[in-house]
Design an enzyme around this catalytic site. Structure first.
Site, PDB file in Angstrom:
ATOM      1  N   SER A   8      54.318  65.497  75.373  1.00 27.31           N
ATOM      2  CA  SER A   8      54.716  66.621  74.581  1.00 27.31           C
ATOM      3  C   SER A   8      55.765  67.597  75.318  1.00 27.31           C
ATOM      4  O   SER A   8      55.433  68.058  76.544  1.00 27.31           O
ATOM      5  CB  SER A   8      53.560  67.593  74.193  1.00 27.31           C
ATOM      6  OG  SER A   8      53.953  68.859  73.669  1.00 27.31           O
ATOM      7  N   HIS A  32      56.838  63.592  72.050  1.00 25.89           N
ATOM      8  CA  HIS A  32      56.183  64.496  70.882  1.00 25.89           C
ATOM      9  C   HIS A  32      56.721  65.793  70.755  1.00 25.89           C
ATOM     10  O   HIS A  32      57.016  66.363  72.102  1.00 25.89           O
ATOM     11  CB  HIS A  32      54.482  64.692  71.481  1.00 25.89           C
ATOM     12  CG  HIS A  32      53.593  65.303  70.401  1.00 25.89           C
ATOM     13  ND1 HIS A  32      53.065  64.775  69.340  1.00 25.89           N
ATOM     14  CD2 HIS A  32      53.373  66.590  70.539  1.00 25.89           C
ATOM     15  CE1 HIS A  32      52.216  65.784  68.568  1.00 25.89           C
ATOM     16  NE2 HIS A  32      52.582  66.813  69.392  1.00 25.89           N
ATOM     17  N   ASP A  34      56.705  69.424  69.189  1.00 24.12           N
ATOM     18  CA  ASP A  34      56.011  70.582  68.584  1.00 24.12           C
ATOM     19  C   ASP A  34      56.707  71.604  67.848  1.00 24.12           C
ATOM     20  O   ASP A  34      57.278  72.253  68.335  1.00 24.12           O
ATOM     21  CB  ASP A  34      54.813  71.004  69.415  1.00 24.12           C
ATOM     22  CG  ASP A  34      53.789  70.073  70.192  1.00 24.12           C
ATOM     23  OD1 ASP A  34      52.961  69.728  69.270  1.00 24.12           O
ATOM     24  OD2 ASP A  34      53.840  69.872  71.173  1.00 24.12           O
ATOM     25  N   MET A  36      56.707  74.593  65.672  1.00 24.75           N
ATOM     26  CA  MET A  36      56.226  75.638  65.285  1.00 24.75           C
ATOM     27  C   MET A  36      56.563  77.055  64.780  1.00 24.75           C
ATOM     28  O   MET A  36      57.778  77.235  65.196  1.00 24.75           O
ATOM     29  CB  MET A  36      55.332  76.389  66.597  1.00 24.75           C
ATOM     30  CG  MET A  36      54.544  75.280  67.362  1.00 24.75           C
ATOM     31  SD  MET A  36      53.457  76.059  68.622  1.00 24.75           S
ATOM     32  CE  MET A  36      52.745  74.511  69.591  1.00 24.75           C
ATOM     33  N   HIS A  65      55.411  66.784  65.209  1.00 21.21           N
ATOM     34  CA  HIS A  65      53.975  67.465  64.888  1.00 21.21           C
ATOM     35  C   HIS A  65      54.475  68.876  64.267  1.00 21.21           C
ATOM     36  O   HIS A  65      54.837  69.935  65.024  1.00 21.21           O
ATOM     37  CB  HIS A  65      53.320  67.435  66.077  1.00 21.21           C
ATOM     38  CG  HIS A  65      52.125  68.206  65.957  1.00 21.21           C
ATOM     39  ND1 HIS A  65      51.095  68.595  67.002  1.00 21.21           N
ATOM     40  CD2 HIS A  65      51.429  68.746  64.796  1.00 21.21           C
ATOM     41  CE1 HIS A  65      50.097  69.015  66.419  1.00 21.21           C
ATOM     42  NE2 HIS A  65      50.018  69.224  64.994  1.00 21.21           N
ATOM     43  N   MET A  67      53.792  72.018  63.152  1.00 18.01           N
ATOM     44  CA  MET A  67      52.874  73.287  62.969  1.00 18.01           C
ATOM     45  C   MET A  67      53.263  74.341  62.154  1.00 18.01           C
ATOM     46  O   MET A  67      53.944  75.523  62.734  1.00 18.01           O
ATOM     47  CB  MET A  67      52.164  73.831  64.251  1.00 18.01           C
ATOM     48  CG  MET A  67      51.304  72.563  64.761  1.00 18.01           C
ATOM     49  SD  MET A  67      51.009  72.748  66.470  1.00 18.01           S
ATOM     50  CE  MET A  67      52.633  71.884  67.027  1.00 18.01           C
ATOM     51  N   MET A 136      43.080  67.079  66.166  1.00 21.26           N
ATOM     52  CA  MET A 136      43.552  68.131  67.226  1.00 21.26           C
ATOM     53  C   MET A 136      42.163  68.578  68.140  1.00 21.26           C
ATOM     54  O   MET A 136      41.140  68.710  67.462  1.00 21.26           O
ATOM     55  CB  MET A 136      44.120  69.576  66.408  1.00 21.26           C
ATOM     56  CG  MET A 136      45.325  69.722  65.843  1.00 21.26           C
ATOM     57  SD  MET A 136      46.576  69.052  66.887  1.00 21.26           S
ATOM     58  CE  MET A 136      46.634  70.272  68.188  1.00 21.26           C
ATOM     59  N   ASP A 174      45.402  65.033  70.418  1.00 21.58           N
ATOM     60  CA  ASP A 174      46.404  66.157  70.881  1.00 21.58           C
ATOM     61  C   ASP A 174      45.606  67.612  71.337  1.00 21.58           C
ATOM     62  O   ASP A 174      45.011  68.003  70.332  1.00 21.58           O
ATOM     63  CB  ASP A 174      47.475  66.223  69.804  1.00 21.58           C
ATOM     64  CG  ASP A 174      48.658  67.445  70.210  1.00 21.58           C
ATOM     65  OD1 ASP A 174      48.537  67.775  71.342  1.00 21.58           O
ATOM     66  OD2 ASP A 174      49.377  67.632  69.429  1.00 21.58           O
TER      67      ASP A 174
HETATM   68  C1  DX5 Z   1      49.462  72.120  70.870  1.00 19.05           C
HETATM   69  C2  DX5 Z   1      50.347  71.197  70.646  1.00 19.05           C
HETATM   70  C3  DX5 Z   1      50.297  70.099  71.685  1.00 19.05           C
HETATM   71  C4  DX5 Z   1      50.449  70.711  73.213  1.00 19.05           C
HETATM   72  C5  DX5 Z   1      49.508  69.831  73.892  1.00 19.05           C
HETATM   73  O1  DX5 Z   1      49.378  72.973  69.660  1.00 19.05           O
HETATM   74  O2  DX5 Z   1      50.250  70.387  69.367  1.00 19.05           O
HETATM   75  O3  DX5 Z   1      51.211  69.038  71.306  1.00 19.05           O
HETATM   76  O4  DX5 Z   1      51.944  70.213  73.500  1.00 19.05           O
HETATM   77  O5  DX5 Z   1      49.509  70.362  75.242  1.00 19.05           O
HETATM   78  P1  DX5 Z   1      48.546  70.248  76.436  1.00 19.05           P
HETATM   79  O6  DX5 Z   1      48.496  68.535  76.498  1.00 19.05           O
HETATM   80  O7  DX5 Z   1      48.878  70.716  77.485  1.00 19.05           O
HETATM   81  O8  DX5 Z   1      47.236  70.525  75.929  1.00 19.05           O
HETATM   82 ZN    ZN Z   2      51.494  68.515  69.109  1.00 15.77          ZN
END
Ligand code: DX5
Ligand code: ZN
Length: 222
Positions: A8, A32, A34, A36, A65, A67, A136, A174
């Site tokens: 990620s 990956h 993220d 947000m 991903h 969010m 998650m 994740d």
């Molecule tokens: C959190 C993200 C993850 C995040 C995970 O909401 O969806 O993808 O990057 O980070 P680590 O592996 O550090 O928990």
């Molecule tokens: Zn993620």
């Protein structure tokens, strides 16, 4: 179930994303990303223009991903842009069947994510619409959080449901995935592992991916 590792970039240096992607090219299976929006989760990261630029900058397939509050509105655009996989959240999607189908029709794999408190059994009938189920193991929003062991029984139940429906759906985990926790995730049935801080917090990101893969593969066979 071949092990796949999806580093990620949330834990990478955002001013040098193309270089950060290069650190795991040829060793990771996915990148990956993220997305947000500061509404679905209390954090703001990046959106479609940056994903479009990253797609040009890396040979790795992109695992988006989302969010965000309005995945029904935005998910198809990420698939049309060329992301290999687009994941929407159960808690945010208002028309998940329509959106999962739109992701597939645009040529990406359809992903469906469940927050720690969201039950998996409730969504069993949706499995034929899903290419990857994401369980998650932290509350979404930030990297570097502590792995939530409380989710492990749900991960096992998700694997059982997937097997009941033919075993085609990938099971991604994740949040807090590291050398300390990845074996438990693999034993519970995960086969796609997202790791942010465990990869980008390491001095040698490629070695971290290699080591995580070895641990997960050994745990799968045990
Ligand atoms: C959190 C993200 C993850 C995040 C995970 O909401 O969806 O993808 O990057 O980070 P680590 O592996 O550090 O928990
Ligand atoms: Zn993620």
């Amino acid at each position: 179930m071949a092990v796949q590792i999806s580093p990620s970039i949330l834990s990478a240096d955002f001013s040098r994303l193309a270089d950060e992607a290069t650190r795991v090219e040829g060793i990771a299976d996915w990148l990956h990303v993220d997305v947000m929006d500061n509404h679905f989760v209390p954090n703001l990261t990046l959106g479609l223009p940056i994903v479009e630029s990253l797609l040009k900058a890396t040979s790795l397939p992109i695992d988006c991903h989302l969010m965000i509050e309005s995945p029904d509105r935005w998910a198809p655009s990420y698939a049309e842009a060329g992301a290999g996989s687009v994941t929407i959240h159960a808690e945010a999607a208002k028309a998940p069947v329509r959106t999962l189908r739109a992701i597939r029709s645009a040529g990406a794999r359809s992903g469906f994510a469940l927050n720690p408190a969201t039950p998996v059994d409730y969504y069993e009938d949706l499995l034929p619409e899903i290419d990857m189920l994401l369980v998650m193991t932290v509350e979404p929003g930030f990297g570097g959080q502590k792995f939530l062991d409380v989710v492990l029984p749900k991960l096992s139940r998700a694997r059982a449901l997937i097997e009941k429906h033919g075993g085609e759906v990938w099971l991604q985990v994740d949040g807090g995935v590291s050398a300390e926790t990845i074996e438990r995730c693999a034993e519970a049935g995960a086969d796609v592992f997202v790791a942010g801080s465990a990869v980008y917090g390491a001095e040698d990101a490629a070695k971290a991916v290699h080591d995580l893969r070895a641990l997960a593969a050994a745990a799968q066979q045990a």
